[in-house]
Design a protein around this motif. Structure first.
Motif, short mmCIF file in Angstrom:
data_model
loop_
_atom_site.label_atom_id
_atom_site.label_comp_id
_atom_site.label_asym_id
_atom_site.label_seq_id
_atom_site.Cartn_x
_atom_site.Cartn_y
_atom_site.Cartn_z
N UNK A 3 0.85 -1.19 0.00
CA UNK A 3 0.00 0.00 0.00
C UNK A 3 0.89 1.24 0.00
N UNK A 4 0.80 1.99 -1.09
CA UNK A 4 1.59 3.22 -1.23
C UNK A 4 0.68 4.44 -1.23
N UNK A 5 -0.54 4.29 -0.78
CA UNK A 5 -1.53 5.36 -0.81
C UNK A 5 -1.15 6.52 0.09
N UNK A 6 -1.43 7.72 -0.37
CA UNK A 6 -1.16 8.92 0.41
C UNK A 6 -0.57 10.00 -0.47
N UNK A 7 -0.50 11.19 0.08
CA UNK A 7 0.08 12.30 -0.67
C UNK A 7 1.44 12.64 -0.06
N UNK A 8 2.35 13.20 -0.87
CA UNK A 8 3.62 13.64 -0.30
C UNK A 8 3.43 14.95 0.47
N UNK A 14 2.29 20.92 7.62
CA UNK A 14 2.80 20.36 8.87
C UNK A 14 2.68 18.84 8.83
N UNK A 15 3.40 18.19 9.71
CA UNK A 15 3.32 16.73 9.81
C UNK A 15 1.90 16.32 10.21
N UNK A 16 1.26 17.12 11.05
CA UNK A 16 -0.11 16.83 11.46
C UNK A 16 -1.08 16.90 10.29
N UNK A 17 -0.89 17.91 9.41
CA UNK A 17 -1.74 18.02 8.22
C UNK A 17 -1.58 16.78 7.33
N UNK A 18 -0.32 16.39 7.14
CA UNK A 18 -0.03 15.21 6.33
C UNK A 18 -0.66 13.97 6.97
N UNK A 45 3.86 1.58 2.70
CA UNK A 45 4.92 2.47 2.22
C UNK A 45 4.28 3.84 2.03
N UNK A 46 3.99 4.51 3.12
CA UNK A 46 3.31 5.80 3.08
C UNK A 46 3.76 6.62 4.28
N UNK A 47 3.86 7.93 4.09
CA UNK A 47 4.33 8.81 5.17
C UNK A 47 3.18 9.51 5.87
N UNK A 48 3.32 9.79 7.13
CA UNK A 48 4.40 9.37 8.03
C UNK A 48 4.30 7.88 8.32
#
Length: 86
Positions: A3-8, A14-18, A45-48
């Protein structure tokens, strides 16, 4: 299942927004993944990464050995290893 879902992370984000944005994406993806493949192993495989792997673990209800967080830099190495092994 990888799973690589998510936005950079965008400039000024901010990290909280992400975290909030990617949490909602991960929630949707994990729900569908376990619905169609209940016996899978989830590789996140997604941040954070720490928070997304924990999210997938909690939402899936899977035991911890079926939810793995992997940094993207290891994927080419892992692919190379699997190619050599086959």
């Amino acid at each position: 299942m990888v799973i690589t879902a998510g936005i950079p992370r965008k400039p000024g984000m901010s990290r909280d927004d992400l975290l909030n944005t990617n949490y909602n994406i991960m929630k949707s993806v994990v729900t569908e993944a376990i619905k169609y493949s209940p016996g899978c192993i989830l590789i996140i495989v997604s941040n954070p990464l720490d928070a997304m792997a924990q999210t997938a673990y909690k939402l899936s209800g899977f035991p911890r050995n079926r939810v793995i967080g992997m940094r993207a830099c290891w994927i080419p190495l892992a692919s190379g290893l699997s190619l050599r092994m086959s």
